[in-house]
Design a protein around this motif. Structure first.
Motif, PDB file in Angstrom:
ATOM      1  N   MET A  45       0.848  -1.187   0.000  1.00 33.61           N
ATOM      2  CA  MET A  45       0.000   0.000   0.000  1.00 33.61           C
ATOM      3  C   MET A  45       0.886   1.240   0.000  1.00 33.61           C
ATOM      4  O   MET A  45       1.878   1.314   0.703  1.00 33.61           O
ATOM      5  N   ALA A  46       0.527   2.209  -0.763  1.00 29.73           N
ATOM      6  CA  ALA A  46       1.308   3.440  -0.865  1.00 29.73           C
ATOM      7  C   ALA A  46       1.167   4.261   0.417  1.00 29.73           C
ATOM      8  O   ALA A  46       0.194   4.138   1.145  1.00 29.73           O
ATOM      9  N   ARG A  47       2.160   5.089   0.631  1.00 29.89           N
ATOM     10  CA  ARG A  47       2.128   5.989   1.786  1.00 29.89           C
ATOM     11  C   ARG A  47       0.947   6.933   1.657  1.00 29.89           C
ATOM     12  O   ARG A  47       0.690   7.485   0.590  1.00 29.89           O
ATOM     13  N   LYS A  48       0.233   7.142   2.758  1.00 28.18           N
ATOM     14  CA  LYS A  48      -0.928   8.041   2.728  1.00 28.18           C
ATOM     15  C   LYS A  48      -0.473   9.487   2.629  1.00 28.18           C
ATOM     16  O   LYS A  48       0.613   9.849   3.076  1.00 28.18           O
ATOM     17  N   GLN A  49      -1.335  10.297   2.076  1.00 23.14           N
ATOM     18  CA  GLN A  49      -1.075  11.725   1.947  1.00 23.14           C
ATOM     19  C   GLN A  49      -0.757  12.318   3.322  1.00 23.14           C
ATOM     20  O   GLN A  49      -1.449  12.064   4.292  1.00 23.14           O
TER      21      GLN A  49
ATOM     22  N   SER B  30       7.679  11.975   8.091  1.00 28.38           N
ATOM     23  CA  SER B  30       8.211  11.742   9.435  1.00 28.38           C
ATOM     24  C   SER B  30       8.019  12.939  10.364  1.00 28.38           C
ATOM     25  O   SER B  30       7.763  12.767  11.548  1.00 28.38           O
ATOM     26  N   ASP B  31       8.140  14.165   9.831  1.00 27.60           N
ATOM     27  CA  ASP B  31       7.985  15.333  10.698  1.00 27.60           C
ATOM     28  C   ASP B  31       6.527  15.607  11.053  1.00 27.60           C
ATOM     29  O   ASP B  31       6.242  16.355  11.984  1.00 27.60           O
ATOM     30  N   ILE B  32       5.609  14.987  10.344  1.00 25.99           N
ATOM     31  CA  ILE B  32       4.179  15.122  10.648  1.00 25.99           C
ATOM     32  C   ILE B  32       3.673  13.873  11.357  1.00 25.99           C
ATOM     33  O   ILE B  32       3.037  13.950  12.414  1.00 25.99           O
ATOM     34  N   THR B  33       3.977  12.722  10.792  1.00 21.88           N
ATOM     35  CA  THR B  33       3.429  11.475  11.314  1.00 21.88           C
ATOM     36  C   THR B  33       4.065  11.082  12.644  1.00 21.88           C
ATOM     37  O   THR B  33       3.370  10.595  13.532  1.00 21.88           O
ATOM     38  N   GLY B  34       5.354  11.299  12.787  1.00 15.28           N
ATOM     39  CA  GLY B  34       6.023  10.950  14.050  1.00 15.28           C
ATOM     40  C   GLY B  34       5.354  11.594  15.257  1.00 15.28           C
ATOM     41  O   GLY B  34       4.969  10.907  16.207  1.00 15.28           O
ATOM     42  N   PRO B  35       5.183  12.916  15.241  1.00 14.86           N
ATOM     43  CA  PRO B  35       4.482  13.554  16.355  1.00 14.86           C
ATOM     44  C   PRO B  35       3.027  13.094  16.493  1.00 14.86           C
ATOM     45  O   PRO B  35       2.514  12.998  17.609  1.00 14.86           O
ATOM     46  N   ARG B  36       2.370  12.812  15.370  1.00 11.66           N
ATOM     47  CA  ARG B  36       0.985  12.325  15.443  1.00 11.66           C
ATOM     48  C   ARG B  36       0.931  10.955  16.125  1.00 11.66           C
ATOM     49  O   ARG B  36      -0.009  10.672  16.873  1.00 11.66           O
ATOM     50  N   VAL B  37       1.921  10.118  15.857  1.00 10.21           N
ATOM     51  CA  VAL B  37       1.983   8.807  16.512  1.00 10.21           C
ATOM     52  C   VAL B  37       2.096   9.011  18.020  1.00 10.21           C
ATOM     53  O   VAL B  37       1.364   8.401  18.800  1.00 10.21           O
ATOM     54  N   GLN B  38       2.988   9.887  18.441  1.00  8.09           N
ATOM     55  CA  GLN B  38       3.178  10.137  19.872  1.00  8.09           C
ATOM     56  C   GLN B  38       1.928  10.751  20.508  1.00  8.09           C
ATOM     57  O   GLN B  38       1.495  10.311  21.567  1.00  8.09           O
ATOM     58  N   ASP B  39       1.352  11.750  19.867  1.00 11.91           N
ATOM     59  CA  ASP B  39       0.147  12.398  20.410  1.00 11.91           C
ATOM     60  C   ASP B  39      -1.016  11.413  20.515  1.00 11.91           C
ATOM     61  O   ASP B  39      -1.746  11.401  21.511  1.00 11.91           O
TER      62      ASP B  39
ATOM     63  N   ILE C 114      -3.426   2.382  17.473  1.00 11.66           N
ATOM     64  CA  ILE C 114      -2.714   3.649  17.287  1.00 11.66           C
ATOM     65  C   ILE C 114      -2.602   3.964  15.796  1.00 11.66           C
ATOM     66  O   ILE C 114      -2.893   5.076  15.352  1.00 11.66           O
ATOM     67  N   ALA C 115      -2.204   2.954  15.013  1.00 14.70           N
ATOM     68  CA  ALA C 115      -2.055   3.153  13.566  1.00 14.70           C
ATOM     69  C   ALA C 115      -3.365   3.580  12.931  1.00 14.70           C
ATOM     70  O   ALA C 115      -3.396   4.497  12.094  1.00 14.70           O
ATOM     71  N   SER C 116      -4.441   2.940  13.323  1.00 12.97           N
ATOM     72  CA  SER C 116      -5.754   3.263  12.766  1.00 12.97           C
ATOM     73  C   SER C 116      -6.124   4.717  13.051  1.00 12.97           C
ATOM     74  O   SER C 116      -6.614   5.434  12.168  1.00 12.97           O
ATOM     75  N   GLU C 117      -5.883   5.160  14.272  1.00 20.28           N
ATOM     76  CA  GLU C 117      -6.200   6.548  14.643  1.00 20.28           C
ATOM     77  C   GLU C 117      -5.315   7.554  13.893  1.00 20.28           C
ATOM     78  O   GLU C 117      -5.765   8.642  13.547  1.00 20.28           O
ATOM     79  N   VAL C 118      -4.049   7.183  13.678  1.00 18.54           N
ATOM     80  CA  VAL C 118      -3.129   8.070  12.961  1.00 18.54           C
ATOM     81  C   VAL C 118      -3.457   8.091  11.474  1.00 18.54           C
ATOM     82  O   VAL C 118      -3.256   9.087  10.792  1.00 18.54           O
ATOM     83  N   GLY C 119      -3.972   6.943  10.974  1.00 14.40           N
ATOM     84  CA  GLY C 119      -4.299   6.848   9.561  1.00 14.40           C
ATOM     85  C   GLY C 119      -3.213   6.204   8.731  1.00 14.40           C
ATOM     86  O   GLY C 119      -3.048   6.523   7.553  1.00 14.40           O
ATOM     87  N   VAL C 120      -2.450   5.300   9.353  1.00 14.79           N
ATOM     88  CA  VAL C 120      -1.414   4.548   8.639  1.00 14.79           C
ATOM     89  C   VAL C 120      -1.595   3.070   8.928  1.00 14.79           C
ATOM     90  O   VAL C 120      -2.330   2.692   9.848  1.00 14.79           O
TER      91      VAL C 120
ATOM     92  N   ALA D  74       3.580   0.529   9.492  1.00 15.68           N
ATOM     93  CA  ALA D  74       4.224   1.832   9.302  1.00 15.68           C
ATOM     94  C   ALA D  74       4.642   2.461  10.627  1.00 15.68           C
ATOM     95  O   ALA D  74       5.560   3.289  10.662  1.00 15.68           O
ATOM     96  N   LEU D  75       4.000   2.070  11.722  1.00 19.68           N
ATOM     97  CA  LEU D  75       4.374   2.635  13.033  1.00 19.68           C
ATOM     98  C   LEU D  75       5.823   2.332  13.384  1.00 19.68           C
ATOM     99  O   LEU D  75       6.478   3.106  14.076  1.00 19.68           O
ATOM    100  N   TYR D  76       6.312   1.210  12.883  1.00 22.79           N
ATOM    101  CA  TYR D  76       7.671   0.797  13.230  1.00 22.79           C
ATOM    102  C   TYR D  76       8.729   1.652  12.528  1.00 22.79           C
ATOM    103  O   TYR D  76       9.921   1.507  12.812  1.00 22.79           O
ATOM    104  N   ASN D  77       8.290   2.560  11.688  1.00 20.72           N
ATOM    105  CA  ASN D  77       9.208   3.579  11.152  1.00 20.72           C
ATOM    106  C   ASN D  77       9.453   4.674  12.186  1.00 20.72           C
ATOM    107  O   ASN D  77      10.388   5.454  12.049  1.00 20.72           O
ATOM    108  N   TYR D  78       8.591   4.736  13.213  1.00 19.26           N
ATOM    109  CA  TYR D  78       8.651   5.805  14.202  1.00 19.26           C
ATOM    110  C   TYR D  78       8.999   5.321  15.607  1.00 19.26           C
ATOM    111  O   TYR D  78       9.385   6.118  16.444  1.00 19.26           O
ATOM    112  N   THR D  79       8.832   4.043  15.849  1.00 19.96           N
ATOM    113  CA  THR D  79       9.165   3.472  17.157  1.00 19.96           C
ATOM    114  C   THR D  79       9.426   1.979  16.987  1.00 19.96           C
ATOM    115  O   THR D  79       8.742   1.321  16.213  1.00 19.96           O
ATOM    116  N   PRO D  80      10.409   1.438  17.690  1.00 20.60           N
ATOM    117  CA  PRO D  80      10.705   0.013  17.538  1.00 20.60           C
ATOM    118  C   PRO D  80       9.596  -0.901  18.064  1.00 20.60           C
ATOM    119  O   PRO D  80       9.381  -1.982  17.539  1.00 20.60           O
ATOM    120  N   ASP D  81       8.886  -0.452  19.114  1.00 19.33           N
ATOM    121  CA  ASP D  81       7.839  -1.277  19.713  1.00 19.33           C
ATOM    122  C   ASP D  81       7.019  -0.431  20.685  1.00 19.33           C
ATOM    123  O   ASP D  81       7.321   0.735  20.921  1.00 19.33           O
TER     124      ASP D  81
END
Length: 195
Positions: free
Chosen positions: A1-5, A9-18, A37-43, A47-54
């Motif tokens: 699946m392609a990356r969502k609009q 990293s500078d947008i999604t990373g903080p969204r994952v944390q928030d 978490i992924a569902s709420e972020v929209g990824v 894809a979450l593992y691009n922002y955190t190991p676990d």
């Protein structure tokens, strides 16, 4: 699946944390899944593992980040003068720093038990540094003869617990504003240690 609009990293990373912070504060660490978490972020979950190991690392990052912000803010605070003045400054600082961060406060205090031992030790050491700042003020007040507490460590923990508890119930649109709350809490803190 392609990356969502907008999935950068500078947008999604903080969204994952928030998102993780909000969900953990609402449901608890054990009840929140990476998939949720992924569902709420929209990824996608992977894809979450691009922002955190676990999930454990994500929790640790949230708690450590809160403590780094707290200690950095405390270092810039002007807590000078006699012990009574410094205690008032600490009380006001604690309230003003924590009230707008109720989710961080809840996660930082209620989810400690879910940290791995190594991560727990790091966060606990940071918390101890913050607690030591207040205990130093109480010791100075005893030396000045203006405070009288039977145990400065117990008094430190009790004051922090009382001040931190405010973020669990206070609402900005309630009947008392921030200045009134600060005044009430300062009166309680002052009386609890007065000689």
């Amino acid at each position: 699946m392609a990356r969502k609009q907008g999935s950068h990293s500078d947008i999604t990373g903080p969204r994952v944390q928030d998102t993780a912070l909000r969900l953990i504060a609402r449901h608890g660490f054990a009840a929140v899944s990476m998939r949720q978490i992924a569902s709420e972020v929209g990824v996608q979950a992977g894809a979450l593992y691009n922002y955190t190991p676990d999930k454990q690392s994500l929790l640790f990052d949230l708690m450590q980040g809160h403590m780094v912000d707290l200690l950095d803010a405390l270092r810039t605070e002007e807590l000078h003068g006699d012990a009574l003045t410094r205690l008032k400054g600490f009380t006001q600082f604690h309230i003003r720093f924590h009230l707008p961060r109720s989710d961080q406060v809840f996660v930082s205090y209620m989810e400690l038990r879910n940290l791995a031992p190594k991560n727990f030790a790091i966060v606990e050491r940071m918390r101890r540094n913050y607690e030591d700042a207040l205990e130093d003020i109480l010791r100075a007040g005893e030396a000045e003869g203006v405070f009288s507490v039977s145990d400065t460590r117990v008094a430190t923990m009790a004051i922090i617990a009382m001040l931190t508890g405010l973020s669990h119930w206070y609402r900005g649109d309630g009947r008392l504003g921030m200045d009134a709350i600060e005044s009430i809490y300062w009166d309680m803190v002052r009386k609890s240690v007065a000689a």
